[in-house]
Scaffold this motif. Structure first.
Motif, short mmCIF file in Angstrom:
data_model
loop_
_atom_site.label_atom_id
_atom_site.label_comp_id
_atom_site.label_asym_id
_atom_site.label_seq_id
_atom_site.Cartn_x
_atom_site.Cartn_y
_atom_site.Cartn_z
N ASN A 117 0.82 -1.36 -0.04
CA ASN A 117 0.06 -0.07 -0.04
C ASN A 117 0.77 1.14 0.06
O ASN A 117 0.41 2.19 -0.70
N LYS A 137 2.11 1.76 -3.63
CA LYS A 137 0.89 2.12 -4.35
C LYS A 137 0.60 3.66 -4.14
O LYS A 137 0.49 4.35 -5.15
N ARG A 138 0.69 3.89 -3.02
CA ARG A 138 0.29 5.51 -2.67
C ARG A 138 1.62 6.39 -3.32
O ARG A 138 1.31 7.47 -3.77
N LYS A 149 3.38 5.75 -5.75
CA LYS A 149 3.35 5.98 -7.15
C LYS A 149 2.00 6.87 -7.51
O LYS A 149 2.17 7.34 -8.67
N ARG A 150 0.96 6.68 -7.01
CA ARG A 150 -0.12 7.62 -6.99
C ARG A 150 0.23 8.95 -7.19
O ARG A 150 -0.06 9.86 -7.93
N LEU A 151 0.95 9.40 -6.12
CA LEU A 151 1.26 10.73 -5.40
C LEU A 151 2.23 11.37 -6.87
O LEU A 151 2.07 12.48 -6.93
N LYS A 174 2.12 10.81 -9.69
CA LYS A 174 1.40 11.06 -10.93
C LYS A 174 0.67 12.23 -10.66
O LYS A 174 0.05 12.93 -11.68
N TRP A 175 0.47 12.53 -9.30
CA TRP A 175 -0.50 13.94 -9.22
C TRP A 175 0.13 15.25 -9.81
O TRP A 175 1.50 15.38 -9.89
#
Length: 101
Positions: free
Chosen positions: A62, A65-66, A68-70, A72-73
C-alpha cells in the motif's frame, strides 16, 4: 517483535520549492540520509531536505501504491496535500526524530 511500518514522504527544498516523493520503512533514518547528503542524485543536487509531509502504512504494497499515485498527481494537488496539514511547510523531521526543534 513490533509491527513494521512503511512511510510515503514528501521532501521540499523550501516553501513552494522543488518536491521529492519517496517511500521507506525507516522514516527517521531515510530523511536523515537526505539531510546529510548521503543519498546521491536528485535530493542532493537540488537540496531537497525538508520533510513537509508523510503518511504511515502497515504494509509495503500500500505504501508503494500510494507513492506511485502521488508521483502522478499534479504539482498543485501535491502542494494542497502538504498545506492541508502543514500550511507553513515546517520541517517535520525534528519532531519525529525527537530533537524538539
Amino acid at each position: 517483535m513490533g509491527a513494521r511500518h512503511y512511510y510515503v514522504y514528501i521532501l521540499a527544498s523550501h516553501i513552494g520549492g522543488t518536491l521529492y516523493i519517496g517511500v521507506t520503512n525507516d522514516l527517521i533514518r531515510r530523511v536523515g540520509e537526505h539531510k546529510l547528503k548521503l543519498v546521491e542524485g536528485f535530493t542532493e543536487k537540488y537540496d531537497v531536505v525538508k520533510l513537509v509531509y508523510f503518511e504511515q502504512f502497515d504494509d509495503p504494497e500500500n505504501a508503494i501504491k500510494r507513492e506511485k499515485r502521488l508521483k502522478k498527481w499534479s504539482r498543485a494537488w501535491k502542494i494542497a496535500l502538504i498545506e492541508k496539514d502543514n500550511p507553513g511547510w515546517i520541517d517535520l523531521y525534528p519532531e519525529i526524530a525527537g530533537g524538539g526543534g
